[in-house]
Structure formats: structure tokens, C-alpha cells
Design a protein around this motif. Structure first.
Motif: not given
Length: 500
Positions: A237-238, A258-269
Motif C-alpha cells: 500500500f502507499p 508513517v501515514r497510510d494514504i491508500s484512500e487518498r490515492k484512490k480519491s486522486e485516481d
């Protein structure tokens, strides 16, 4: 501990001078000094003892020393002395320990107590050395509370906090990290931090640390960057990572946030995809709207010329082509309006009768060309209501059925559409199968993209139907699949059966 002999007749010591010096020492030491006899009665009480306990000497001399003790020491003291004289068992004599004492004003405080036994003129006595440690205890308590607060803050931050030593071994790992990576503290402490990294970071990490120690070249220390993490279950995961170097008691440590940015990356996508779709939508709609209008305008010139030349058949043919172009334009505008409404519509969940929706949709589509030559097969195995957004569900059903009707193979004398509905593991499943034209395998990856037309020569379509259907399935929390085997095309829609 051996007793301390006291011989006042020693010829080598000036008794009076010695006593004066001893008294001066006792009066100036910081620690309190109290002597008691074998019955526990106080015999001496130095100035520091006065300051510590708040009593004047005349208030305590001759009284039992337990007056300076809170419970349970107060009631146990005499028994302890008697037990010592009966058994010789020393519990505190010759040892220092921390106990509680009581001042004149009743307050309880912590003190360090050291007790020694001595013999004076054949009489057993005890001398107690007392140090008030209440300030130290308060400082220790404050430090513990501060550490507890700091630990609570660290453990309850949204971001993960990891501390490693110079060789990459994990020393600290907060609760947020447990949620992010899936490992508990016990599973990672003392292990190399690269266990939380996929390749190529995993194999490169130790070399990076060694290179930094050798050269001092910082690549990520003091700089935030996006990297990949690896969870306990093996998924990658990013995450955003920022690393700081810290020095504690001569040790070099590295602290990583560290911060899980999975949701942010999904939103950006999703935003990137939405922007691409908007750009495509703008281009295609302007093109597809303009094309039939331009065609109709040109045909009108031809019709006008045919009328002027009294060529009735030619004029009627041109009018027919104009009608076809305008019908296509109307269908496109209708689909665009539907797409706009479905994107902006706010709809509540409700109980939907699936059989009713399917039958109403078929009745609505009976006007379509070649409908009557199809064999419509309904296999209902779902008797309860479906809890869903009705308008979205109707759009899905109508698009599946209209596509099956529109793209039937007219060369096949046994064309059919089969609709099956059933429940499986609390999921509602709808399948629509037909033996029509199908979709070329080379184009199936584009199945749900905007403005994709797979049989443009067979029937006009806006290319928005399957796209809108997929978006509606996504909104309802389901999935849609397509299968093309043995000349049978099947769309399978799986939806949550209820809100639970």
C-alpha cells in the motif's frame, strides 16, 4: 550488624570535647536522626528531624516513636520490636528502605529510613536516619505522569510512529502502526524495519543505512516522501514517510512517521478518472450532437432541391434520413440527460419488487424492433423484496434487457433472452443471457467505458448505456461481470440484498 560499643572512660578521647563535636554534627546534618530505646521511646530528636516532622523535641522525647508513623506501621511497630527481642530476626535493622511517615499536621509523606542497633552502657538502643524524599517522589510521580501522557499521545495519534536504532532494529512502534501494518508491537520489536517494506525497498534498506553512516549523505532523513509499505497479510500500500534523526544519551536513533494514504490515492485516481471522463464526455457529446444536426441541415438542402424539381420520391427519401438523424439525436440527448440525472440524483433505499421491475421494463421495451421474434425466458428464484435504490436498479435492468433485444442475431431463428434472479450468501444476483451478436473479445476490456459502441452498423446507440449501468452498480455497492462462452453472452449483476 555488630553493636557499637560506647566507652566514656577512654583515655584517648576528651569526653566533653567529643560530645560537643558529636552534638554539632547531629545538629547540622541534613538528615533527621532519631534514637529510641528498647521500648521504642524517643531519646533524641535532632533539628533536621524537627524540620521534617514539625515537632519540637519536648513534644516527642520520651514518647513512643510510632507517633511518627501512619497506619499500618503505627500499630505494628511495638510487635515488631518485641518479635526482634524474642527471635533476633532483623527485618529493617542494618538496611535502608522506603516507608511512609506522618507529620505533626497529619500529612503523610515518603521517607528513606535506615536503622542501626547500638549499645550504650549495656543498654540496647536504635538510631534511625531519616531523609524526606517527598519532593523526589513528587518529581518521580510527575515524570511518570508526563511519560504516561506522552505515551498516550503517541499511542493515540492517527499517524504511525516507528523508532529504529542504527542497525535498523525496531525499538518503538505505536498503536497506529498496529492498525496500519497489522503487526502487533510484540511481533516487530527487535526486528529489522525492512520487514514492513516490499521490494525493492526491502533489500536496499540496510545498504542505505550503511551508506548514510559511511558518507553522511541523507536521502530521506528530514524529507517527506511517498513510499510503499507491506502489511502482515502481504498486501502492499502507499504511505507517506518522514524520517528524523535523534540523539538520546549518546545513541543515534531514527524516528519515522508513517501515514497510510491508500484512500487518498484512490480519491486522486477517481478524480483523475472523472476528469478524463469529463474531457471525453465534452468532446464526444459536442461531436455526436453536431454530427446529426449537420447531416440534417445538408439533407434539408437536398430535399428542398428535390421539391423544387418535383422529385417527390427523392424528397421523401431525404426526409426519412432526416428523421433517422433526428431520432438518433433525440436518443443521444435522452441518454445524456439520464446520465446527468443519475450522477446528481439523491435517492433513498427502499424495498423493491424485482419481478415487477423486470415485467414493467419488458412492457416498456415491447416497441423495440424485432422484439416479437425473441423468446423471453424468466427464471425467478427470489421471492422477497430487494432493499436498494429503485431508480438505479431500474436503469440497470432496462439497459441489460434493451441491449439484449437491440443486438439480437436476426439470422438466428431461435433467438432468446434468459433472465434469472436468485439469492446467494445474502447477495442478490441477476443474470441476463442471450444468444445474440455478443461482444468481440478484443473489445471486452472497453466494455464499460464511455461512448463505446460495439455494433454501430447494427443499431444506433449513444455508447453511454453500459457506462451508466456500471456506475449505478458501483453506487449500489455491487459488481457486474460479463462472460462470453459457447455463443452465449451473459451479464451478471451482484448486489447487496439488504443494508446490513
Amino acid at each position: 550488624m555488630p553493636t557499637i560499643p560506647f566507652n566514656s572512660s577512654s583515655p584517648k578521647i576528651n569526653s566533653k570535647a567529643h560530645s560537643s563535636r558529636l552534638e554539632a554534627v547531629l545538629n547540622t546534618v541534613i538528615d533527621g536522626i532519631i534514637t529510641i530505646n528498647n521500648r521504642g521511646d524517643i531519646q533524641s530528636f535532632n533539628p533536621s528531624a524537627e524540620r521534617i516532622f514539625g515537632y519540637a523535641p519536648e513534644e516527642v522525647i520520651g514518647k513512643n516513636v510510632k507517633m511518627l508513623m501512619p497506619e499500618p506501621y503505627h500499630k505494628e511497630h511495638d510487635g515488631y520490636l518485641q518479635n526482634y527481642f524474642n527471635t533476633g530476626d532483623k527485618q529493617v535493622i542494618g538496611k535502608g528502605r522506603e516507608v511512609e511517615a506522618q507529620r505533626k499536621n497529619g500529612t503523610i509523606f515518603s521517607m528513606e529510613l535506615g536503622v542501626n542497633e547500638m549499645s550504650i552502657a549495656g543498654e540496647t538502643m536504635f538510631v534511625g536516619t531519616i531523609r524526606d524524599i517527598s519532593d523526589r517522589k513528587a518529581a518521580e510521580q510527575a515524570l511518570m505522569e508526563n511519560q504516561a501522557k506522552l505515551q498516550a499521545i503517541v499511542d493515540n495519534t492517527v499517524d504511525g510512529l516507528i523508532t529504529i536504532n542504527e542497525v535498523g532494529k525496531i525499538e518503538h512502534y505505536n498503536k497506529a502502526c498496529e492498525g496500519i501494518f497489522g503487526f502487533t508491537f510484540a511481533e516487530v520489536v527487535g526486528k529489522n524495519v525492512k520487514m514492513l517494506m516490499p521490494e525493492p525497498y526491502h533489500k536496499e534498506h540496510d545498504g542505505y543505512l550503511q551508506n548514510y553512516h559511511n558518507s553522511g549523505t541523507k536521502k530521506i532523513i528530514g524529507i517527506g516522501r511517498e513510499v510503499k509499505g507491506k502489511r502482515k497479510n502481504g498486501t502492499c500500500f502507499p504511505l507517506d514517510l518522514s524520517v528524523s534523526e535523534i540523539h538520546i544519551h549518546g545513541r543515534k536513533l531514527y524516528s519515522g512517521i508513517v501515514r497510510d494514504i491508500s484512500e487518498r490515492k484512490k480519491s486522486e485516481d477517481r478524480i483523475e478518472q472523472a476528469n478524463a471522463e469529463l474531457e471525453e464526455f465534452s468532446y464526444r457529446t459536442s461531436h455526436d450532437l453536431r454530427s446529426p444536426l449537420v447531416s440534417s441541415i445538408r439533407l434539408l438542402d437536398i430535399v428542398q432541391e428535390a421539391i423544387e424539381n418535383n422529385e417527390k420520391d427523392h424528397a421523401l427519401m431525404g426526409i426519412g434520413r432526416i428523421q433517422k438523424s433526428l431520432n438518433q439525436l433525440e436518443e443521444l440527448v435522452k441518454d445524456i440527460l439520464t446520465l446527468t440525472l443519475t450522477k446528481n440524483e439523491k435517492e433513498d433505499y427502499e424495498a423493491v419488487n424485482v419481478d415487477t421491475v423486470i415485467n414493467d421494463s419488458l412492457n416498456k421495451l415491447k416497441h423495440m424492433e424485432n422484439y416479437e421474434r425473441l423468446s423471453i425466458q424468466l427464471v425467478p428464484q427470489f421471492e422477497q423484496s430487494l432493499i436498494t435504490k429503485k431508480n438505479r436498479f431500474v436503469l440497470i435492468v432496462e439497459n441489460l434487457l434493451s441491449n439484449a433485444i437491440k443486438y439480437q442475431d436476426v439470422s438466428n431463428d431461435s433467438s432468446f433472452v434468459k433472465v434469472t434472479i436468485y439469492s446467494q450468501e445474502n447477495k442478490f444476483i441477476l443474470t441476463v443471457s442471450d444468444n445474440g451478436l455478443g461482444i468481440p473479445k478484443s473489445l471486452q476490456k472497453q466494455l464499460f467505458q464511455m461512448f463505446k459502441r460495439f455494433h454501430p452498423k447494427t443499431s444506433f446507440g449513444s455508447g453511454l448505456g453500459l457506462y451508466m449501468m456500471k456506475k449505478s452498480v458501483d453506487v449500489l455497492g455491487g459488481r457486474i461481470e460479463f462472460d462470453d462462452m459457447d455463443n452465449l453472452s451473459t451479464f451478471k449483476v451482484t448486489l447487496p440484498q439488504s443494508l446490513e
